[in-house]
Design a protein around this motif. Structure first.
Motif, short mmCIF file in Angstrom:
data_model
loop_
_atom_site.label_atom_id
_atom_site.label_comp_id
_atom_site.label_asym_id
_atom_site.label_seq_id
_atom_site.Cartn_x
_atom_site.Cartn_y
_atom_site.Cartn_z
N VAL A 1 0.81 -1.11 0.13
CA VAL A 1 -0.09 0.15 -0.03
C VAL A 1 0.89 1.20 -0.08
N ARG A 2 2.01 1.39 0.78
CA ARG A 2 2.72 2.41 0.88
C ARG A 2 3.68 2.77 -0.25
N PRO B 1 2.66 -2.93 -17.16
CA PRO B 1 1.37 -3.23 -16.54
C PRO B 1 1.80 -3.61 -15.01
N HIS B 2 0.97 -3.15 -14.03
CA HIS B 2 1.11 -3.59 -12.64
C HIS B 2 -0.06 -3.14 -11.89
N PRO B 3 -0.46 -3.64 -10.82
CA PRO B 3 -1.78 -3.47 -9.98
C PRO B 3 -1.36 -1.94 -9.49
N ARG B 4 -2.65 -1.07 -9.16
CA ARG B 4 -2.68 0.14 -8.36
C ARG B 4 -3.50 -0.16 -7.27
N VAL C 1 -8.55 -3.32 -2.08
CA VAL C 1 -9.22 -3.48 -3.45
C VAL C 1 -7.79 -2.74 -4.39
N VAL C 2 -7.53 -3.57 -5.32
CA VAL C 2 -6.51 -3.28 -6.26
C VAL C 2 -7.10 -3.34 -7.72
N SER C 3 -6.29 -2.75 -8.62
CA SER C 3 -6.75 -2.77 -10.03
C SER C 3 -6.30 -4.10 -10.52
N TYR C 4 -7.21 -4.98 -11.41
CA TYR C 4 -6.68 -6.15 -11.91
C TYR C 4 -5.91 -6.03 -13.14
N VAL C 5 -4.84 -6.72 -13.30
CA VAL C 5 -3.79 -6.72 -14.26
C VAL C 5 -4.08 -8.22 -15.03
#
Length: 310
Positions: free
Chosen positions: A79-80, A92-95, A112-116
């Motif tokens: 997260v940090r 491409p990487h999760p956010r 909750v993260v973005s899906y790659v």
């Protein structure tokens, strides 16, 4: 692998049991309570990694839920530091989209993260020429690390601290056979390890993914499709990430990535390849002793690519 069972070190067979509260129902309830705007999205199939339970959420998101208390630190790291370091990355990487809090019987933070999209390279290894894109991606990751960068207890270590594991695993694998009936060539493995032990240690403090094996690298038909699972990121030797690539690529791919990486970073470290191959050998030998199919598959792939099998 065939033959007699291989003894393993304590706790080495696979991830520990997940917290019993982690269920689709709990995940849905946490979303409803804390992020109701997301609660109507479809919850996908559960995937258990070593540290996290992951559920795909709708078409473009995923849930990251620590399985055990020790993984809470991994989530905090992700997260940090992922949020701080990744804005300039082009691969491409999760956010990190949202960070949740304990509730509904679940005791720890979650995200909750973005899906790659893509398949993991443990099962779908990258083609050798994908090493170009992967080498360029790692060149972006390996920026100078600050004094408060986390330390990874397994990867932020000197080569000498890996020696006992290498010797132990070589002994355990003396009669083992890989998926194609191959054996570890102890003489060839020892030559790689001797070169790694003789290599000078790095002098730079750099950020590393520190877990860039095939389960965390994504493949799209053999093309590089991204890097996921940043909870182990830490200060370390650039050779750690480069060494892991032997588990994720067709033969020759790690060498392509190393050459591209050198050009992109202008790295003039003459010991880089020796350390990367030593770290790859260390991880692959240890993983070949596990009772976890994905790790065993990656282990023998790497050992074959290192040319230490016969």
């Amino acid at each position: 692998m065939t033959g007699a069972p291989i003894p393993t070190r304590v706790g080495a067979n696979g991830p520990p049991p997940a917290h019993e509260s982690i269920t689709p129902e709990t995940a849905r309830a946490l979303l409803t309570d804390q992020f109701p705007e997301l609660s109507g999205l479809k919850l996908g199939t559960r995937f258990d990694g070593w540290d996290m339970v992951t559920y795909r959420l709708g078409e473009s998101l995923a849930l990251r839920i620590p399985r055990v208390q020790a993984a809470v630190t991994s989530l905090a790291t992700e997260v940090r530091w992922l949020s701080e370091l990744s804005p300039g990355w082009s691969f491409p990487h999760p956010r990190i989209e949202q960070v949740g809090t304990p509730g509904r019987g679940y005791p720890w933070p979650w995200a909750v993260v973005s899906y790659v999209p893509g398949g993991t390279a443990d099962a779908l290894p990258l083609a050798a020429d994908a090493g170009v894109d992967l080498g360029l991606a790692l060149a972006q990751v390996h920026s100078p690390a600050p004094d408060d960068a986390p330390v990874n207890k397994e990867q932020s270590v000197r080569m000498t601290e890996r020696a006992d594991d290498v010797a132990w695993a070589l002994a355990q694998l003396s009669d083992a056979r890989g998926p194609a009936g191959e054996r570890v060539d102890a003489r060839a493995a020892s030559a790689i390890w001797s070169a790694a032990m003789a290599a000078a240690e790095p002098t730079q403090r750099l950020w590393c993914h520190a877990d860039a094996h095939g389960s965390n690298i994504l493949s799209d038909g053999g093309a590089f499709a991204g890097i996921i699972d940043w909870g182990k990121m830490a200060v370390g030797d650039r050779a750690v990430d480069l060494g892991f690539l032997y588990t994720a690529m067709a033969p020759g791919g790690a060498e392509v990535a190393l050459a591209t990486y050198r050009d992109a970073t202008r790295c003039d470290d003459p010991n880089l390849e020796s350390r990367a191959r030593g770290i790859a050998l260390n991880k692959c030998l240890m993983w070949a002793t596990l009772d976890r199919p994905a790790n065993v598959t990656m282990a023998w792939r790497g050992l074959n690519s290192l040319a230490v099998t016969s």
